[in-house]
Design a protein around this motif. Structure first.
Motif, PDB file in Angstrom:
ATOM      1  N   LYS A  17      19.173  -6.566   2.242  1.00  0.00           N
ATOM      2  CA  LYS A  17      20.500  -6.554   2.868  1.00  0.00           C
ATOM      3  C   LYS A  17      20.940  -7.951   3.296  1.00  0.00           C
ATOM      4  O   LYS A  17      22.115  -8.311   3.202  1.00  0.00           O
ATOM      5  N   TYR A  18      19.989  -8.775   3.775  1.00  0.00           N
ATOM      6  CA  TYR A  18      20.292 -10.135   4.213  1.00  0.00           C
ATOM      7  C   TYR A  18      19.245 -11.080   3.631  1.00  0.00           C
ATOM      8  O   TYR A  18      18.081 -10.693   3.442  1.00  0.00           O
ATOM      9  N   ASN A  19      19.657 -12.318   3.378  1.00  0.00           N
ATOM     10  CA  ASN A  19      18.678 -13.298   2.900  1.00  0.00           C
ATOM     11  C   ASN A  19      19.178 -14.715   3.111  1.00  0.00           C
ATOM     12  O   ASN A  19      20.380 -14.960   3.250  1.00  0.00           O
ATOM     13  N   SER A  20      18.218 -15.648   3.154  1.00  0.00           N
ATOM     14  CA  SER A  20      18.565 -17.070   3.267  1.00  0.00           C
ATOM     15  C   SER A  20      18.400 -17.798   1.947  1.00  0.00           C
ATOM     16  O   SER A  20      18.672 -18.997   1.860  1.00  0.00           O
ATOM     17  N   LYS A  37       5.778  -9.905   0.396  1.00  0.00           N
ATOM     18  CA  LYS A  37       6.815  -9.338  -0.459  1.00  0.00           C
ATOM     19  C   LYS A  37       6.581  -7.842  -0.598  1.00  0.00           C
ATOM     20  O   LYS A  37       5.606  -7.404  -1.199  1.00  0.00           O
ATOM     21  N   ASP A  38       7.446  -7.059   0.028  1.00  0.00           N
ATOM     22  CA  ASP A  38       7.390  -5.609  -0.086  1.00  0.00           C
ATOM     23  C   ASP A  38       8.809  -5.069   0.050  1.00  0.00           C
ATOM     24  O   ASP A  38       9.776  -5.835   0.000  1.00  0.00           O
ATOM     25  N   GLU A  39       8.939  -3.769   0.232  1.00  0.00           N
ATOM     26  CA  GLU A  39      10.276  -3.178   0.268  1.00  0.00           C
ATOM     27  C   GLU A  39      11.069  -3.563   1.511  1.00  0.00           C
ATOM     28  O   GLU A  39      12.295  -3.433   1.545  1.00  0.00           O
ATOM     29  N   SER A  40      10.382  -4.091   2.548  1.00  0.00           N
ATOM     30  CA  SER A  40      11.065  -4.405   3.799  1.00  0.00           C
ATOM     31  C   SER A  40      11.366  -5.887   3.973  1.00  0.00           C
ATOM     32  O   SER A  40      12.321  -6.243   4.662  1.00  0.00           O
ATOM     33  N   ILE A  41      10.569  -6.757   3.350  1.00  0.00           N
ATOM     34  CA  ILE A  41      10.742  -8.184   3.615  1.00  0.00           C
ATOM     35  C   ILE A  41      10.194  -9.039   2.478  1.00  0.00           C
ATOM     36  O   ILE A  41       9.240  -8.654   1.784  1.00  0.00           O
ATOM     37  N   LEU A  42      10.820 -10.180   2.282  1.00  0.00           N
ATOM     38  CA  LEU A  42      10.357 -11.224   1.363  1.00  0.00           C
ATOM     39  C   LEU A  42      10.306 -12.510   2.173  1.00  0.00           C
ATOM     40  O   LEU A  42      11.303 -12.900   2.789  1.00  0.00           O
ATOM     41  N   LEU A  43       9.138 -13.179   2.206  1.00  0.00           N
ATOM     42  CA  LEU A  43       8.967 -14.328   3.085  1.00  0.00           C
ATOM     43  C   LEU A  43       8.162 -15.404   2.379  1.00  0.00           C
ATOM     44  O   LEU A  43       7.083 -15.147   1.853  1.00  0.00           O
ATOM     45  N   ILE A  44       8.698 -16.638   2.374  1.00  0.00           N
ATOM     46  CA  ILE A  44       7.946 -17.797   1.906  1.00  0.00           C
ATOM     47  C   ILE A  44       7.839 -18.788   3.059  1.00  0.00           C
ATOM     48  O   ILE A  44       8.720 -18.864   3.919  1.00  0.00           O
ATOM     49  N   TYR A  45       6.757 -19.567   3.057  1.00  0.00           N
ATOM     50  CA  TYR A  45       6.416 -20.378   4.226  1.00  0.00           C
ATOM     51  C   TYR A  45       5.816 -21.696   3.780  1.00  0.00           C
ATOM     52  O   TYR A  45       5.052 -21.761   2.814  1.00  0.00           O
ATOM     53  N   GLY A  46       6.172 -22.773   4.488  1.00  0.00           N
ATOM     54  CA  GLY A  46       5.590 -24.071   4.170  1.00  0.00           C
ATOM     55  C   GLY A  46       6.108 -25.150   5.093  1.00  0.00           C
ATOM     56  O   GLY A  46       6.917 -24.896   5.987  1.00  0.00           O
ATOM     57  N   GLU A  47       5.646 -26.366   4.861  1.00  0.00           N
ATOM     58  CA  GLU A  47       6.038 -27.496   5.693  1.00  0.00           C
ATOM     59  C   GLU A  47       7.329 -28.107   5.174  1.00  0.00           C
ATOM     60  O   GLU A  47       7.435 -28.448   3.999  1.00  0.00           O
ATOM     61  N   ASN A  48       8.301 -28.234   6.063  1.00  0.00           N
ATOM     62  CA  ASN A  48       9.550 -28.910   5.746  1.00  0.00           C
ATOM     63  C   ASN A  48       9.372 -30.372   6.109  1.00  0.00           C
ATOM     64  O   ASN A  48       9.521 -30.763   7.261  1.00  0.00           O
ATOM     65  N   SER A  49       9.010 -31.190   5.123  1.00  0.00           N
ATOM     66  CA  SER A  49       8.681 -32.590   5.394  1.00  0.00           C
ATOM     67  C   SER A  49       9.886 -33.377   5.868  1.00  0.00           C
ATOM     68  O   SER A  49       9.758 -34.346   6.626  1.00  0.00           O
ATOM     69  N   GLU A  50      11.082 -32.969   5.457  1.00  0.00           N
ATOM     70  CA  GLU A  50      12.296 -33.679   5.857  1.00  0.00           C
ATOM     71  C   GLU A  50      12.528 -33.561   7.354  1.00  0.00           C
ATOM     72  O   GLU A  50      12.914 -34.522   8.021  1.00  0.00           O
ATOM     73  N   SER A  57      11.696 -19.257   4.541  1.00  0.00           N
ATOM     74  CA  SER A  57      12.902 -18.723   3.933  1.00  0.00           C
ATOM     75  C   SER A  57      12.636 -17.242   3.700  1.00  0.00           C
ATOM     76  O   SER A  57      11.495 -16.846   3.444  1.00  0.00           O
ATOM     77  N   TRP A  58      13.660 -16.427   3.769  1.00  0.00           N
ATOM     78  CA  TRP A  58      13.419 -15.003   3.941  1.00  0.00           C
ATOM     79  C   TRP A  58      14.484 -14.126   3.299  1.00  0.00           C
ATOM     80  O   TRP A  58      15.590 -14.575   3.000  1.00  0.00           O
ATOM     81  N   ALA A  59      14.112 -12.861   3.126  1.00  0.00           N
ATOM     82  CA  ALA A  59      15.052 -11.793   2.803  1.00  0.00           C
ATOM     83  C   ALA A  59      14.542 -10.550   3.524  1.00  0.00           C
ATOM     84  O   ALA A  59      13.334 -10.283   3.527  1.00  0.00           O
ATOM     85  N   ALA A  60      15.430  -9.806   4.161  1.00  0.00           N
ATOM     86  CA  ALA A  60      15.006  -8.651   4.956  1.00  0.00           C
ATOM     87  C   ALA A  60      16.168  -7.682   5.115  1.00  0.00           C
ATOM     88  O   ALA A  60      17.332  -8.037   4.895  1.00  0.00           O
ATOM     89  N   ASN A  61      15.819  -6.466   5.535  1.00  0.00           N
ATOM     90  CA  ASN A  61      16.831  -5.442   5.770  1.00  0.00           C
ATOM     91  C   ASN A  61      17.162  -5.283   7.251  1.00  0.00           C
ATOM     92  O   ASN A  61      18.296  -4.983   7.603  1.00  0.00           O
ATOM     93  N   ILE A  62      16.139  -5.466   8.099  1.00  0.00           N
ATOM     94  CA  ILE A  62      16.367  -5.310   9.537  1.00  0.00           C
ATOM     95  C   ILE A  62      15.706  -6.451  10.294  1.00  0.00           C
ATOM     96  O   ILE A  62      14.713  -7.041   9.840  1.00  0.00           O
TER      97      ILE A  62
END
Length: 269
Positions: A17-20, A37-50, A57-62
């Protein structure tokens, strides 16, 4: 993360429903890892060197699923592009504001008089320009400055933010005192296919603290408007953090008007 893996995740993100991911380019997150990564959420994670911190960064429904997932990663995790209606819930669960960026527009720059001739940054001056931005680091929320490599990628048209917006004429206007760069403005023009006309993008304005309060910022903005008009821009756009009252006062005095478009960036507690 490979480019193909990122592209696949970006395509999958729109099924939530929502994502970045909508605002991401691969270059921004190529060192991130897939966390969930499943039916409720997609999430990636790491160091933002800048920026100098870890982020997701994410995608989620609630909101509840996203809050739980990020809190499991620990404190001081930057999460961007939170829906406005979720902000209170995040704050109630220990997240604090990193920056709330709002869009500002001039819908008709043809009536605004530019300011004299402008000077464009040369590639050999990228280090000086970077140092100006870094001297302003943390003067306002969310402002972290630009590395020398970031400055160079902008004037070469290789910056991922410029690519994402299909921007043209990526340049940096400079102001010098005693042959030393003390102020810069990153500019570009995008939306050439719009019926409302192309947009001048004032992406970043920085004046060395020793030279602030002398009208250099205003001069760079007006020179930027002249730059845009010479390249067919009809409108102008920039973003400012809601707490940066000095900058907002300057932008409004030039003619920029705030809109309801906000980018909410939070940090886990």
């Amino acid at each position: 993360m490979t480019k193909q893996e990122f592209d696949n995740l970006k395509k999958e993100s729109v099924t939530y429903k929502y994502n970045s991911f909508e605002y991401l380019e691969y270059e921004n997150v190529q060192n991130y890892q897939l966390i969930q990564k499943d039916e409720s959420i997609l999430l990636i994670y790491g160091e933002n060197s800048e920026i100098g911190c870890f982020g997701v960064s994410w995608a989620a429904n609630i909101a509840e699923d996203l809050v739980s997932a990020v809190k499991r990663l620990g404190p001081n995790i930057l999460i961007s592009f939170i829906p406005a209606k979720w902000k209170d819930y995040f704050n109630e669960n220990g997240f604090s504001d990193y920056a709330i960026f709002r869009g500002y527009w001039i819908q008709d720059i043809t009536k605004i008089k530019g300011y004299g001739d402008y000077c464009l940054l040369q590639e050999k001056e990228c280090k000086q320009a970077s140092e100006v931005t870094l001297s302003c680091r943390n003067q306002s929320r969310g402002f972290h400055g630009e590395s020398e490599e970031g400055i160079r990628s902008w004037i070469k048209g290789e910056n991922p933010n410029a690519k994402d917006s299909n921007s043209r004429h990526c340049s940096i206007l400079i102001h010098k005192e005693s042959d030393k760069i003390v102020g810069i403005a990153l500019v570009a023009v995008y939306d050439y296919d719009s019926t409302n006309g192309p947009v001048l993008w004032l992406r970043e304005i920085a004046v060395h603290p020793d030279y602030q309060g002398k009208g250099i910022g205003r001069k760079l903005i007006l020179q930027g408007i002249k730059f845009g008009k010479e390249r067919e821009a009809k409108r102008a756009f920039l973003m400012a953090d809601d707490c940066n009252e000095n900058a907002i006062g300057l932008y409004k005095s030039v003619g920029f008007v705030p809109d309801d478009d906000v980018e909410i960036n939070l940090v886990s507690g």
